[in-house]
Scaffold this motif. Structure first.
Motif, PDB file in Angstrom:
ATOM      1  N   LEU A  11      65.841 164.880  85.266  1.00  0.00           N
ATOM      2  CA  LEU A  11      66.331 165.380  83.983  1.00  0.00           C
ATOM      3  C   LEU A  11      67.469 164.527  83.458  1.00  0.00           C
ATOM      4  CD1 LEU A  11      66.541 169.205  84.828  1.00  0.00           C
ATOM      5  CD2 LEU A  11      64.555 167.917  84.006  1.00  0.00           C
ATOM      6  N   ASN A  12      67.554 164.389  82.133  1.00  0.00           N
ATOM      7  CA  ASN A  12      68.772 163.811  81.573  1.00  0.00           C
ATOM      8  C   ASN A  12      69.792 164.933  81.401  1.00  0.00           C
ATOM      9  OD1 ASN A  12      68.471 165.107  78.978  1.00  0.00           O
ATOM     10  ND2 ASN A  12      67.059 163.476  78.333  1.00  0.00           N
ATOM     11  N   LEU A  13      71.004 164.589  81.043  1.00  0.00           N
ATOM     12  CA  LEU A  13      72.086 165.571  81.009  1.00  0.00           C
ATOM     13  C   LEU A  13      71.808 166.687  80.010  1.00  0.00           C
ATOM     14  CD1 LEU A  13      74.830 166.495  82.024  1.00  0.00           C
ATOM     15  CD2 LEU A  13      75.917 164.959  80.360  1.00  0.00           C
ATOM     16  N   ASP A  14      71.285 166.344  78.836  1.00  0.00           N
ATOM     17  CA  ASP A  14      71.028 167.364  77.816  1.00  0.00           C
ATOM     18  C   ASP A  14      69.958 168.348  78.276  1.00  0.00           C
ATOM     19  OD1 ASP A  14      72.900 166.228  76.088  1.00  0.00           O
ATOM     20  OD2 ASP A  14      71.422 164.835  75.262  1.00  0.00           O
ATOM     21  N   GLU A  15      68.932 167.847  78.957  1.00  0.00           N
ATOM     22  CA  GLU A  15      67.890 168.729  79.492  1.00  0.00           C
ATOM     23  C   GLU A  15      68.444 169.617  80.592  1.00  0.00           C
ATOM     24  OE1 GLU A  15      64.338 165.416  78.682  1.00  0.00           O
ATOM     25  OE2 GLU A  15      65.227 165.680  80.669  1.00  0.00           O
ATOM     26  N   ALA A  16      69.326 169.063  81.430  1.00  0.00           N
ATOM     27  CA  ALA A  16      69.929 169.843  82.517  1.00  0.00           C
ATOM     28  C   ALA A  16      70.780 170.983  81.972  1.00  0.00           C
ATOM     29  CB  ALA A  16      70.756 168.937  83.418  1.00  0.00           C
ATOM     30  N   VAL A  17      71.468 170.742  80.845  1.00  0.00           N
ATOM     31  CA  VAL A  17      72.279 171.805  80.237  1.00  0.00           C
ATOM     32  C   VAL A  17      71.383 172.938  79.743  1.00  0.00           C
ATOM     33  CG1 VAL A  17      73.878 172.370  78.367  1.00  0.00           C
ATOM     34  CG2 VAL A  17      74.151 170.230  79.620  1.00  0.00           C
ATOM     35  N   LEU A  18      70.242 172.594  79.181  1.00  0.00           N
ATOM     36  CA  LEU A  18      69.312 173.631  78.728  1.00  0.00           C
ATOM     37  C   LEU A  18      68.732 174.411  79.908  1.00  0.00           C
ATOM     38  CD1 LEU A  18      67.463 171.782  75.824  1.00  0.00           C
ATOM     39  CD2 LEU A  18      69.155 173.617  75.648  1.00  0.00           C
ATOM     40  N   MET A  19      68.480 173.725  81.029  1.00  0.00           N
ATOM     41  CA  MET A  19      68.057 174.440  82.231  1.00  0.00           C
ATOM     42  C   MET A  19      69.119 175.464  82.618  1.00  0.00           C
ATOM     43  SD  MET A  19      67.122 173.060  86.081  1.00  0.00           S
ATOM     44  CE  MET A  19      68.800 172.708  86.604  1.00  0.00           C
ATOM     45  N   ASP A  20      70.373 175.067  82.590  1.00  0.00           N
ATOM     46  CA  ASP A  20      71.472 175.960  82.947  1.00  0.00           C
ATOM     47  C   ASP A  20      71.589 177.112  81.958  1.00  0.00           C
ATOM     48  OD1 ASP A  20      73.636 176.907  84.369  1.00  0.00           O
ATOM     49  OD2 ASP A  20      75.068 175.469  83.525  1.00  0.00           O
ATOM     50  N   ASN A  21      71.165 176.878  80.722  1.00  0.00           N
ATOM     51  CA  ASN A  21      71.261 177.902  79.685  1.00  0.00           C
ATOM     52  C   ASN A  21      70.207 178.996  79.853  1.00  0.00           C
ATOM     53  OD1 ASN A  21      72.489 178.670  76.934  1.00  0.00           O
ATOM     54  ND2 ASN A  21      70.305 178.578  76.441  1.00  0.00           N
ATOM     55  N   PHE A  22      69.015 178.615  80.331  1.00  0.00           N
ATOM     56  CA  PHE A  22      67.896 179.562  80.362  1.00  0.00           C
ATOM     57  C   PHE A  22      67.535 180.078  81.749  1.00  0.00           C
ATOM     58  CE2 PHE A  22      66.923 177.313  76.308  1.00  0.00           C
ATOM     59  CZ  PHE A  22      67.002 178.419  75.482  1.00  0.00           C
ATOM     60  N   TYR A  23      68.052 179.451  82.803  1.00  0.00           N
ATOM     61  CA  TYR A  23      67.728 179.864  84.168  1.00  0.00           C
ATOM     62  C   TYR A  23      69.005 180.126  84.959  1.00  0.00           C
ATOM     63  CZ  TYR A  23      63.114 177.819  83.171  1.00  0.00           C
ATOM     64  OH  TYR A  23      61.897 177.506  82.623  1.00  0.00           O
ATOM     65  N   MET A  24      68.957 181.127  85.827  1.00  0.00           N
ATOM     66  CA  MET A  24      70.032 181.348  86.791  1.00  0.00           C
ATOM     67  C   MET A  24      69.641 180.596  88.055  1.00  0.00           C
ATOM     68  SD  MET A  24      70.760 185.411  86.165  1.00  0.00           S
ATOM     69  CE  MET A  24      72.286 185.392  87.088  1.00  0.00           C
ATOM     70  N   SER A  25      70.464 179.650  88.455  1.00  0.00           N
ATOM     71  CA  SER A  25      70.098 178.751  89.556  1.00  0.00           C
ATOM     72  C   SER A  25      70.671 179.201  90.888  1.00  0.00           C
ATOM     73  CB  SER A  25      70.579 177.330  89.258  1.00  0.00           C
ATOM     74  OG  SER A  25      69.896 176.799  88.143  1.00  0.00           O
ATOM     75  N   THR A  26      69.822 179.176  91.900  1.00  0.00           N
ATOM     76  CA  THR A  26      70.230 179.378  93.286  1.00  0.00           C
ATOM     77  C   THR A  26      70.460 178.004  93.894  1.00  0.00           C
ATOM     78  OG1 THR A  26      68.939 181.421  93.514  1.00  0.00           O
ATOM     79  CG2 THR A  26      69.496 180.238  95.542  1.00  0.00           C
ATOM     80  N   ILE A  27      71.714 177.690  94.216  1.00  0.00           N
ATOM     81  CA  ILE A  27      72.049 176.388  94.796  1.00  0.00           C
ATOM     82  C   ILE A  27      71.986 176.516  96.315  1.00  0.00           C
ATOM     83  CG2 ILE A  27      73.707 174.498  94.884  1.00  0.00           C
ATOM     84  CD1 ILE A  27      72.769 175.028  92.070  1.00  0.00           C
ATOM     85  N   THR A  28      71.024 175.843  96.932  1.00  0.00           N
ATOM     86  CA  THR A  28      70.874 175.930  98.387  1.00  0.00           C
ATOM     87  C   THR A  28      71.758 174.891  99.072  1.00  0.00           C
ATOM     88  OG1 THR A  28      69.111 174.293  98.577  1.00  0.00           O
ATOM     89  CG2 THR A  28      68.462 176.536  97.987  1.00  0.00           C
TER      90      THR A  28
END
Length: 417
Positions: A11-28
């Motif tokens: 992902l580029n940075l802008d796409e990664a921000v949108l991922m963070d906007n729409f998904y709650m991430s579990t960081i393993t």
């Protein structure tokens, strides 16, 4: 969502921000293991290892992400009857929750756990040497595995089983082993295999005292981890997985965290073959390439909006995904957050500044009042509130997360440094 390094680095940075906007991430913990290991590599690139890992840290979700408790801590918690996986299935298992009560309101306040502090340092590119050493130790413990010896030892204990013809067949044999072997023997065997033999006497006694319930009900996470290892040992002697490397043990360990997500994404072929076999009916695997394409499409969709809309911030113009089900994210919200379409249609008025101030004061009281007392409720779904704190960038990449007015009020309330 759980993602691995392969998905995030595409992902580029802008796409990664949108991922963070729409998904709650579990960081393993495995994600840090993968990334920090690159600091030790001689990478053929104009960038230094620190710059490449720093680029991954920039893309790591921060607004809606939480670090998951290490799988061995979870296993020991279940075996000691202090953790019930059924209360968090499909959601991240977070450390540091403190049960507090004020008046008749019960809640959980999540103070900064060591894992959360490490994640915050990570997103700020503060790669402390101690964290490098910890991750290096985790990786070595996972990769110093003699696969031939592991298979020989396990199959020697399990006895002779037929050679699986497909990966699906290997999973079926694994389930047969779990369901038809003597349960007390399986407990002893599994506790030794998973590295917690010191718990054997207590676990066996506890199981007997509870009238020998089925192990899938009694210790579901233990059975889940055990099944992953049995499956791997059944498959390794075959050609069903080609070019097995030591790093595959790290990839395999990602599966230990599947109970703590609804969606798993990876570009890794190993994960694409195996992860779907261990997902439940209400879980989804998405190939990292397809996930990237959806975020790329989302990026184009929102970038085309007028400037005056973009200045209101993602939290306002992208609080919900597009209604078009051609978007993968929209389909996921329809499955896992079905009320969102009704909520989207409800009018959102401007919040009164005095009302906002009152709410902030109430939130502060519910977590900091000297009159707080503990309670004994452990099910997070049965309390009145949960408070988590996060440190996020108000602007990341090209995206403004909040409106300029909201940012001004944050400064007035001392919420921006």
């Amino acid at each position: 969502m759980i993602f691995d390094k392969s998905s995030l680095e595409s992902l580029n940075l802008d796409e990664a921000v949108l991922m963070d906007n729409f998904y709650m991430s579990t960081i393993t913990p495995l994600f840090f293991v993968e990334c920090l290991a690159d600091l030790e590599k001689a990478i053929r690139s104009k960038s230094t290892p620190e710059q490449l890992v720093g680029s991954l840290a920039d893309r790591t979700p921060e607004a809606q992400s939480s670090p998951n408790v290490h799988h061995m801590t979870i296993l020991r918690g279940e075996l000691s009857r202090q953790f019930d996986i059924t209360t968090v299935f499909g959601r991240v298992a977070i450390a540091g929750g403190e049960p507090v009560q004020l008046g008749d309101k019960k809640g959980f306040v999540f103070r900064r756990s060591p894992e959360a502090e490490a994640l915050e340092r990570w997103t700020k590119r503060k790669f402390l040497e101690v964290e490098r050493n910890i991750a290096r130790g985790w990786r070595r413990s996972l990769t110093r595995v003699d696969f031939d010896a592991m298979v020989k030892n396990m199959m020697g204990e399990l006895g002779q089983w037929r050679k699986p013809k497909t990966l699906e067949d290997a999973k079926q044999i694994t389930d047969t082993v779990i369901d038809y072997m003597d349960p007390e023997w399986l407990l002893r065997f599994g506790l030794n295999l998973l590295g917690v033999p010191e718990t054997t006497d207590w676990v066996i006694e506890d199981w007997r005292n509870r009238r020998r319930p089925p192990l899938r009900e009694h210790v579901p996470y233990f059975i889940f981890m055990l099944a992953i290892n049995i499956f791997f040992c059944l498959v390794l002697p075959t050609q069903l997985l080609r070019n097995v490397k030591a790093s595959h043990h790290v990839d395999l360990a990602y599966l230990y965290y599947l109970p703590f997500c609804s969606v798993f994404t990876s570009k890794d072929n190993f994960h694409a073959q195996i992860v779907p076999l261990f997902l439940g009916p209400m879980q989804t695997f998405v190939n990292g390439n397809d996930f990237k394409e959806d975020l790329k499409k989302l990026n184009a969709h929102y970038s085309a909006m007028p400037e005056e809309v973009l200045r209101t911030g993602l939290i306002n113009f992208a609080g919900f995904p597009p209604e078009d089900t051609d978007f993968f994210v929209t389909r996921m919200w329809d499955i896992y957050l079905p009320p969102w379409r009704d909520l989207r249609s409800q009018p959102r008025g401007q919040r009164d500044p005095e009302e906002e101030k009152r709410i902030l004061e109430e939130v502060k009281q519910l977590s900091e009042s000297p009159e707080l007392r503990p309670h004994d409720e452990r099910d997070i779904d049965k309390v009145n509130y949960v408070k988590l704190e996060r440190s996020v960038h108000v602007r990341k990449g090209k995206w403004l997360r909040f409106s300029e007015e909201q940012i001004r009020r944050m400064r007035e309330h001392g919420e921006l440094s």
